[in-house]
Design a protein around this motif. Structure first.
Motif, PDB file in Angstrom:
ATOM      1  N   LEU A 151       0.814  -1.216   0.000  1.00 14.07           N
ATOM      2  CA  LEU A 151       0.000   0.000   0.000  1.00 14.07           C
ATOM      3  C   LEU A 151       0.847   1.266   0.000  1.00 14.07           C
ATOM      4  CD1 LEU A 151      -2.790  -1.029   2.534  1.00 14.07           C
ATOM      5  CD2 LEU A 151      -3.022  -0.751   0.065  1.00 14.07           C
ATOM      6  N   SER A 152       1.916   1.290   0.771  1.00 13.38           N
ATOM      7  CA  SER A 152       2.761   2.480   0.797  1.00 13.38           C
ATOM      8  C   SER A 152       3.586   2.609  -0.489  1.00 13.38           C
ATOM      9  CB  SER A 152       3.647   2.506   2.027  1.00 13.38           C
ATOM     10  OG  SER A 152       4.523   1.409   2.020  1.00 13.38           O
ATOM     11  N   GLY A 153       3.879   1.499  -1.145  1.00 18.83           N
ATOM     12  CA  GLY A 153       4.519   1.562  -2.460  1.00 18.83           C
ATOM     13  C   GLY A 153       3.615   2.224  -3.477  1.00 18.83           C
ATOM     14  N   ILE A 154       2.331   1.911  -3.408  1.00 16.02           N
ATOM     15  CA  ILE A 154       1.355   2.575  -4.280  1.00 16.02           C
ATOM     16  C   ILE A 154       1.286   4.066  -3.933  1.00 16.02           C
ATOM     17  CG2 ILE A 154      -1.099   2.714  -4.864  1.00 16.02           C
ATOM     18  CD1 ILE A 154      -1.176  -0.374  -4.381  1.00 16.02           C
ATOM     19  N   ALA A 155       1.267   4.372  -2.645  1.00 20.42           N
ATOM     20  CA  ALA A 155       1.246   5.780  -2.221  1.00 20.42           C
ATOM     21  C   ALA A 155       2.504   6.505  -2.684  1.00 20.42           C
ATOM     22  CB  ALA A 155       1.107   5.874  -0.705  1.00 20.42           C
ATOM     23  N   TYR A 156       3.640   5.847  -2.620  1.00 18.76           N
ATOM     24  CA  TYR A 156       4.883   6.468  -3.072  1.00 18.76           C
ATOM     25  C   TYR A 156       4.834   6.755  -4.563  1.00 18.76           C
ATOM     26  CZ  TYR A 156       9.832   7.164  -4.022  1.00 18.76           C
ATOM     27  OH  TYR A 156      11.019   7.677  -4.429  1.00 18.76           O
ATOM     28  N   ALA A 157       4.276   5.830  -5.333  1.00 17.24           N
ATOM     29  CA  ALA A 157       4.167   6.038  -6.773  1.00 17.24           C
ATOM     30  C   ALA A 157       3.263   7.223  -7.095  1.00 17.24           C
ATOM     31  CB  ALA A 157       3.638   4.776  -7.444  1.00 17.24           C
ATOM     32  N   ILE A 158       2.277   7.455  -6.251  1.00 17.95           N
ATOM     33  CA  ILE A 158       1.352   8.567  -6.478  1.00 17.95           C
ATOM     34  C   ILE A 158       1.928   9.882  -5.944  1.00 17.95           C
ATOM     35  CG2 ILE A 158      -0.906   9.494  -5.843  1.00 17.95           C
ATOM     36  CD1 ILE A 158      -1.889   6.562  -5.805  1.00 17.95           C
ATOM     37  N   ILE A 159       2.505   9.852  -4.751  1.00 17.93           N
ATOM     38  CA  ILE A 159       2.917  11.071  -4.056  1.00 17.93           C
ATOM     39  C   ILE A 159       4.300  11.560  -4.463  1.00 17.93           C
ATOM     40  CG2 ILE A 159       3.461  12.028  -1.781  1.00 17.93           C
ATOM     41  CD1 ILE A 159       1.374  10.177  -0.609  1.00 17.93           C
ATOM     42  N   ALA A 160       5.217  10.649  -4.706  1.00 20.80           N
ATOM     43  CA  ALA A 160       6.622  11.032  -4.912  1.00 20.80           C
ATOM     44  C   ALA A 160       6.744  12.057  -6.024  1.00 20.80           C
ATOM     45  CB  ALA A 160       7.446   9.799  -5.244  1.00 20.80           C
ATOM     46  N   PRO A 161       7.526  13.070  -5.780  1.00 24.38           N
ATOM     47  CA  PRO A 161       7.692  14.107  -6.804  1.00 24.38           C
ATOM     48  C   PRO A 161       8.463  13.568  -8.001  1.00 24.38           C
ATOM     49  CG  PRO A 161       9.179  14.490  -4.971  1.00 24.38           C
ATOM     50  CD  PRO A 161       8.307  13.336  -4.580  1.00 24.38           C
ATOM     51  N   ARG A 162       8.082  14.054  -9.150  1.00 27.77           N
ATOM     52  CA  ARG A 162       8.768  13.642 -10.399  1.00 27.77           C
ATOM     53  C   ARG A 162      10.057  14.421 -10.562  1.00 27.77           C
ATOM     54  NH1 ARG A 162       6.264   9.106 -12.202  1.00 27.77           N
ATOM     55  NH2 ARG A 162       4.052   9.336 -11.969  1.00 27.77           N
ATOM     56  N   ARG A 163      11.053  13.763 -11.077  1.00 26.24           N
ATOM     57  CA  ARG A 163      12.328  14.438 -11.348  1.00 26.24           C
ATOM     58  C   ARG A 163      12.189  15.297 -12.601  1.00 26.24           C
ATOM     59  NH1 ARG A 163      15.902   9.164 -10.854  1.00 26.24           N
ATOM     60  NH2 ARG A 163      15.467   8.705  -8.701  1.00 26.24           N
ATOM     61  N   ARG A 164      13.010  16.317 -12.664  1.00 22.47           N
ATOM     62  CA  ARG A 164      12.992  17.157 -13.875  1.00 22.47           C
ATOM     63  C   ARG A 164      13.455  16.320 -15.072  1.00 22.47           C
ATOM     64  NH1 ARG A 164      13.305  23.129 -13.106  1.00 22.47           N
ATOM     65  NH2 ARG A 164      12.863  23.346 -10.916  1.00 22.47           N
TER      66      ARG A 164
END
Length: 133
Positions: free
Chosen positions: A116-129
């Motif tokens: 579940l937190s892996g899914i949250a990380y995929a959604i929340i984590a900021p994208r790199r430039r």
């Protein structure tokens, strides 16, 4: 580390209370945890993983990177859970089951919360430039 604990102490308090509630529910109801239609089973397979993943998601949003600390905390609390329950009941500490069963029992909600937190990380984590995903 000091700043990390100062900012996130309430998340770890929530995790401790969720795991302590499992012991309290077990003492009050007296039912085994792995009996599927029971309230304690729902707490074990649904509430604890969701609370752990939510705490990890808050930390992910604050730090912008994945953090394993909530999962490790829940694993340690779940390993200690049978001993805490026996102490509350006044029956002392017993080692009647093999230790690997205790680790498998503790790993189930942690694996669920990692997913579940892996899914949250995929959604929340900021994208790199320059990342085109």
């Amino acid at each position: 580390m000091k700043d990390y604990l100062r900012r996130n102490w309430w998340l770890y308090l929530v995790l401790i209370l969720a795991c302590a509630a499992l012991s309290l529910i077990h003492v009050i109801t007296g039912e085994p945890v792995l009996s599927p239609p029971s309230f304690i089973y729902i707490w074990y397979v649904a509430v604890i993983p969701v609370v752990t993943a939510a705490c990890a998601a808050v930390i992910i949003a604050r730090r912008a990177r994945f953090d394993f600390a909530p999962h490790i905390t829940v694993f340690v609390l779940m390993v200690l859970w049978p001993f805490i329950t026996n102490i509350i009941q006044g029956s002392g500490i017993s080692f009647d089951k093999p230790p690997y069963l205790l680790f498998i029992f503790a790993a189930i909600p942690v694996i669920e919360s990692l997913i579940l937190s892996g899914i949250a990380y995929a959604i929340i984590a900021p994208r790199r430039r320059g990342d085109s995903h």
